[in-house]
Design a protein around this motif. Structure first.
Motif, PDB file in Angstrom:
ATOM      1  N   ARG A 108      -0.838   4.000  -3.967  1.00 56.69           N
ATOM      2  CA  ARG A 108      -1.685   3.587  -2.848  1.00 56.69           C
ATOM      3  C   ARG A 108      -3.132   3.975  -3.015  1.00 56.69           C
ATOM      4  NH1 ARG A 108       2.288   5.551   1.570  1.00 56.69           N
ATOM      5  NH2 ARG A 108       3.740   5.678  -0.144  1.00 56.69           N
ATOM      6  N   LEU A 156      -7.345  11.997  -1.087  1.00 55.31           N
ATOM      7  CA  LEU A 156      -6.568  11.701   0.119  1.00 55.31           C
ATOM      8  C   LEU A 156      -7.323  12.084   1.383  1.00 55.31           C
ATOM      9  CD1 LEU A 156      -2.957  12.840  -0.741  1.00 55.31           C
ATOM     10  CD2 LEU A 156      -3.721  10.544  -0.272  1.00 55.31           C
ATOM     11  N   ALA A 159      -2.927   6.853   5.020  1.00 57.40           N
ATOM     12  CA  ALA A 159      -2.941   7.976   5.962  1.00 57.40           C
ATOM     13  C   ALA A 159      -1.555   8.604   6.072  1.00 57.40           C
ATOM     14  CB  ALA A 159      -3.418   7.504   7.326  1.00 57.40           C
ATOM     15  N   ASN A 177       6.318   9.488   6.162  1.00 57.16           N
ATOM     16  CA  ASN A 177       5.736   8.523   5.235  1.00 57.16           C
ATOM     17  C   ASN A 177       6.335   7.119   5.410  1.00 57.16           C
ATOM     18  OD1 ASN A 177       4.235   7.578   3.100  1.00 57.16           O
ATOM     19  ND2 ASN A 177       5.672   8.285   1.547  1.00 57.16           N
ATOM     20  N   ARG A 221      -2.451  12.127  18.413  1.00 61.51           N
ATOM     21  CA  ARG A 221      -3.060  13.406  18.007  1.00 61.51           C
ATOM     22  C   ARG A 221      -3.280  14.284  19.227  1.00 61.51           C
ATOM     23  NH1 ARG A 221      -4.717  13.376  12.820  1.00 61.51           N
ATOM     24  NH2 ARG A 221      -5.959  15.244  12.964  1.00 61.51           N
ATOM     25  N   TYR A 238      -8.546   9.735   3.974  1.00 67.59           N
ATOM     26  CA  TYR A 238      -7.674   9.100   4.958  1.00 67.59           C
ATOM     27  C   TYR A 238      -7.209  10.074   6.021  1.00 67.59           C
ATOM     28  CZ  TYR A 238      -7.681   5.729   1.282  1.00 67.59           C
ATOM     29  OH  TYR A 238      -8.089   4.841   0.341  1.00 67.59           O
ATOM     30  N   GLU A 273       1.079  10.047  12.125  1.00 67.81           N
ATOM     31  CA  GLU A 273       1.350   8.979  11.174  1.00 67.81           C
ATOM     32  C   GLU A 273       2.816   8.576  11.126  1.00 67.81           C
ATOM     33  OE1 GLU A 273      -1.060   7.410  10.211  1.00 67.81           O
ATOM     34  OE2 GLU A 273      -2.597   8.871  10.713  1.00 67.81           O
ATOM     35  N   ILE A 299       0.794   8.767   3.714  1.00 63.88           N
ATOM     36  CA  ILE A 299       1.143   9.620   2.576  1.00 63.88           C
ATOM     37  C   ILE A 299       0.317  10.890   2.605  1.00 63.88           C
ATOM     38  CG2 ILE A 299      -0.407   8.608   0.855  1.00 63.88           C
ATOM     39  CD1 ILE A 299       2.496   9.025  -0.783  1.00 63.88           C
ATOM     40  N   GLU A 300      -0.901  10.787   3.097  1.00 66.98           N
ATOM     41  CA  GLU A 300      -1.720  12.002   3.229  1.00 66.98           C
ATOM     42  C   GLU A 300      -1.025  12.971   4.167  1.00 66.98           C
ATOM     43  OE1 GLU A 300      -4.760  14.830   4.174  1.00 66.98           O
ATOM     44  OE2 GLU A 300      -3.723  13.601   5.625  1.00 66.98           O
ATOM     45  N   ALA A 304       2.142  13.076   5.007  1.00 68.14           N
ATOM     46  CA  ALA A 304       3.426  13.556   4.501  1.00 68.14           C
ATOM     47  C   ALA A 304       3.229  14.627   3.442  1.00 68.14           C
ATOM     48  CB  ALA A 304       4.228  12.385   3.938  1.00 68.14           C
ATOM     49  N   ASP A 317      -1.380  15.580  11.936  1.00 67.01           N
ATOM     50  CA  ASP A 317      -1.252  14.444  11.024  1.00 67.01           C
ATOM     51  C   ASP A 317       0.174  13.913  10.993  1.00 67.01           C
ATOM     52  OD1 ASP A 317      -3.862  14.107  10.015  1.00 67.01           O
ATOM     53  OD2 ASP A 317      -3.641  15.990   8.939  1.00 67.01           O
TER      54      ASP A 317
END
Lengths: 222, 479
Positions: free
Chosen positions: A205, A214, B140, B134, B296, A217, B232, B142-143, B145, B228
């Motif tokens: 990604r 990262l 966002a 995820n 959030r 994001y 997400e 994956i960030e 997670a 986060d």
């Protein structure tokens, strides 16, 4: 128990594990990190073997076998596979703090761990105390690595070397009960695999292995 | 009870049909809840691996209950996400099976008698939920997670170091082997010795355990993963993370606090818990004002409430412990209800930005009033159960150390202000347009929300004698 060959060898192996964790701190090439990490696993399993033999604790033999299989074989092999699949170049570096900075902070972490572990124990044997301090240093080094490295693979190695510090502590208190140790090892192995899958996800990604990318994001920035 | 979610998880992984999968998910959670309720009538049996006492049975019930309502809610949520192309059928299948696995780890963590087993369960909970965070596979996500995975992984390894230290401290008295990690044996031995165990090792161990499990409880300053991951992940996951995971890790901390207390050492753990609790309350309270994303916003509110509960257990004594337990239960119920409403809201309005959602009471009365009710509850206004627990915490703080009341009340008021401020914009005023093509959802979809909030109101007005006695017994165990 504070003298004799058994003490000396245990001490030596513990010190070698710590030395290798210094090597992990200063090693900058991502691929070389994997072999260094595997070496740490080998020495750690030797330490478990020695502890088991010298104190006649049989289940530590099994711990040694588990450490060897997981830390010195399965995980390094998986990492090598990852590196191959991602086409990480042999010269790809992840400098972190650089050699000087990493050594300086690494040494101060060892001092910190001695200062925090030594006062706790008149009741504990000298060997236990020292191996706990060594183990805590390895743990702190792993954390330092996770904080300073940017590459996802070196971060994973940092994470696993924290676990090495924990294993060393468990050996130092002459082994946790076997069932506990086995399940912990299994959990850690699963953790490594999930992290590996995430690494693929990041690559797909964000098209980089640089964890710092990262941050773009993160939270409410986007 | 433990077997049900495990079997359901395996079944859900095997069955490709989504409708059938979600049905199994609901049935499985219902079975888990029934099994948990059955524990109430069967006398608790302690084995070396699992045990049940007054403290964990209430959390087991709460966990099974919220797990059940969340599966009810997720059926509709997932159907919507699939029909709008946000998720595929196999994503949902993964959701069902990992959700059940997560329920299993939570229940195992709560009932574990072996400290190592408890650690493994709580770590496995992270492993089961990280792929769920995820699920949407955006950058966002994956960030979030990875951050969740790394922070909790490092935190939990601190906790393991703490466990090794506890083992080291107990070894001279119990010898080595399984018994030295069995909580009930440790507890009775420590209490029997009356202070003979090396206090400095235990205190050092507690520091590691508090920071380690505190990371998963979401205590500031180690809470960074929480907003986060809550934002997400899909909404049912946010609801169980907030409602269950945080409780279970706080419960782990309590178990160790009890061990230390049995050894006659209460001062150090209490001071640490009070400090961390207050920091979380104040930091999260202030953070609430700057949040633009509604999920959030609620995530920070979870940090705040876990801070309050930790603070209460730090104060200690029968009343504060009682209030802390009540607070954990009330917060779980209210917060998961709020996440359910948020899920509906963002599906209707197509956004999670607070500024873009207005006038819900006008456009969707049932949902809007649920939101109003939930926000009033979580802010700690009467007649909420949270009001009762916060009131008890404040009064027992006055008795314990009066000067601590100032920062505590300050934190509570700061958070209250943020909630009133946001509530006005979200619920009242001219409504913003809804997304095209969203089928009007059945009012039954709101059943879990009203069920949770109803329980919180009832608890705020009247706690049945049975439950009060139960909480009191648990509070007494906590010392």
């Amino acid at each position: 128990m504070t003298s004799g060959i058994s003490y000396d060898v245990a001490h030596l192996l513990g010190a070698v594990v710590l030395l290798i964790s210094f090597a992990l701190l200063v090693e900058q090439r991502v691929i070389a990190l994997i072999s260094t990490f595997a070496a740490q696993g080998v020495v750690l399993s030797l330490a478990a073997l020695w502890e088991g033999w010298s104190h006649n604790i049989h289940h530590l033999y099994l711990s040694a076998a588990i450490i060897f299989t997981v830390k010195a074989m399965i995980i390094p092999m998986t990492l090598n596979f990852l590196v191959g699949a991602m086409k990480v170049h042999h010269h790809e570096t992840d400098p972190g703090l650089g050699v000087g900075g990493a050594l300086a902070i690494g040494i101060s972490l060892v001092v910190l761990s001695i200062v925090s572990i030594f006062p706790i124990a008149p009741a504990v044997t000298v060997l236990t105390k020292e191996s706990l301090a060594l183990a805590f240093s390895v743990l702190l080094h792993g954390m330092l690595m996770m904080v300073t490295r940017r590459n996802a693979i070196s971060q994973l190695i940092g994470f696993m070397s924290i676990e090495n510090g924990l294993l060393m502590a468990a050996i130092g208190v002459q082994g946790m009960p076997l069932a506990v140790e086995v399940s912990i090892a299994f959990t850690v192995l699963v953790a490594a695999f999930i992290f590996g899958i995430f690494i693929f996800g990041i690559r797909d990604r964000v098209e980089t292995l640089d964890i710092h990318q990262l941050d773009l994001y993160r939270g409410e920035r986007h | 009870m433990l077997a049900v979610p495990l079997i359901t998880g395996a079944l859900a992984a095997l069955i490709p049909n989504r409708r059938l999968g979600s049905g199994i998910n609901v049935l499985g959670s219902m079975g888990t809840l029934a099994a948990a309720a059955w524990l109430l009538w069967t006398p608790p049996v302690a084995s070396a691996l699992v045990f049940v006492d007054d403290l964990n049975i209430y959390l087991v019930l709460l966990t099974a209950f919220i797990g059940f309502t969340t599966t009810l809610y997720s059926t509709g949520y997932m159907a919507h996400e699939v029909s709008h192309g946000h998720l595929t059928g196999s994503d949902v299948r993964m959701f069902h099976s990992l959700f059940q696995l997560f329920m299993f780890t939570m229940l195992l963590g709560l009932t574990a008698n072996n400290l190592g087993l408890m650690w493994v369960a709580i770590e496995a909970a992270t492993l089961a939920t990280a792929p769920l965070v995820n699920l949407y596979r955006s950058e966002a996500a994956i960030e979030a997670a990875v951050k969740y995975f790394i922070l909790c992984g490092v935190g939990i390894s601190m906790a393991l170091f703490g466990i090794i230290l506890v083992y080291l401290a107990a070894q001279p008295h119990l010898g080595s082997g399984m018994i030295t990690l069995t909580w009930t044996d440790l507890y009775s031995k420590f209490a029997g010795l009356g202070g003979g165990v090396n206090q400095r090792i235990l205190e050092l161990a507690f520091v590691f355990l508090l920071i380690g499990y505190g990371t998963k409880t979401g205590l500031a300053p180690v809470h960074a993963w929480l907003p986060d991951a809550h934002t997400e992940g899909p909404t049912p996951v946010s609801a169980v993370l907030s409602g269950l995971l945080l409780n279970v890790s706080l419960y782990a901390i309590l178990r160790y606090k009890m061990l230390l207390a049995a050894n006659g050492d209460t001062l150090v753990p209490a001071a640490l818990m009070i400090a961390l609790g207050l920091v979380s309350l104040l930091v999260a309270g202030l953070m609430l004002y700057r949040r633009r994303d509604i999920k959030r916003f609620y995530a920070y509110s979870s940090v705040e409430h876990m801070g309050i509960a930790t603070f209460a257990f730090g104060i200690g004594g029968p009343i504060a412990n009682f209030a802390g337990l009540l607070h954990m239960a009330m917060h779980s119920l209210t917060k998961s209800a709020l996440f359910f409403t948020v899920g509906h809201m963002s599906q209707i309005k197509g956004t999670r930005q607070i500024a873009a959602i207005k006038g819900l009471v006008v456009s969707n009365p049932a949902l809007g009033w649920a939101l109003v009710l939930g926000m009033v509850m979580i802010a700690g206004l009467p007649p909420s159960g949270i009001f009762v627990s916060e009131f008890l915490i404040v009064t027992s703080t006055v008795a314990h150390s009066p000067w601590l009341v100032v920062p505590l009340l300050l934190g509570l008021l700061i958070a209250l202000g943020a909630f009133i401020l946001r509530l006005q914009g979200l619920a009242f005023g001219a409504p913003t347009p809804a997304v095209e093509g969203k089928a009007p959802f059945a009012t039954t979809a709101l059943a879990p929300v009203y069920l949770h909030l109803g329980l919180v109101v009832v608890a705020g007005l009247w706690l049945p004698g049975q439950i009060t006695a139960w909480f009191q017994a648990a509070a007494k165990l906590l010392g």
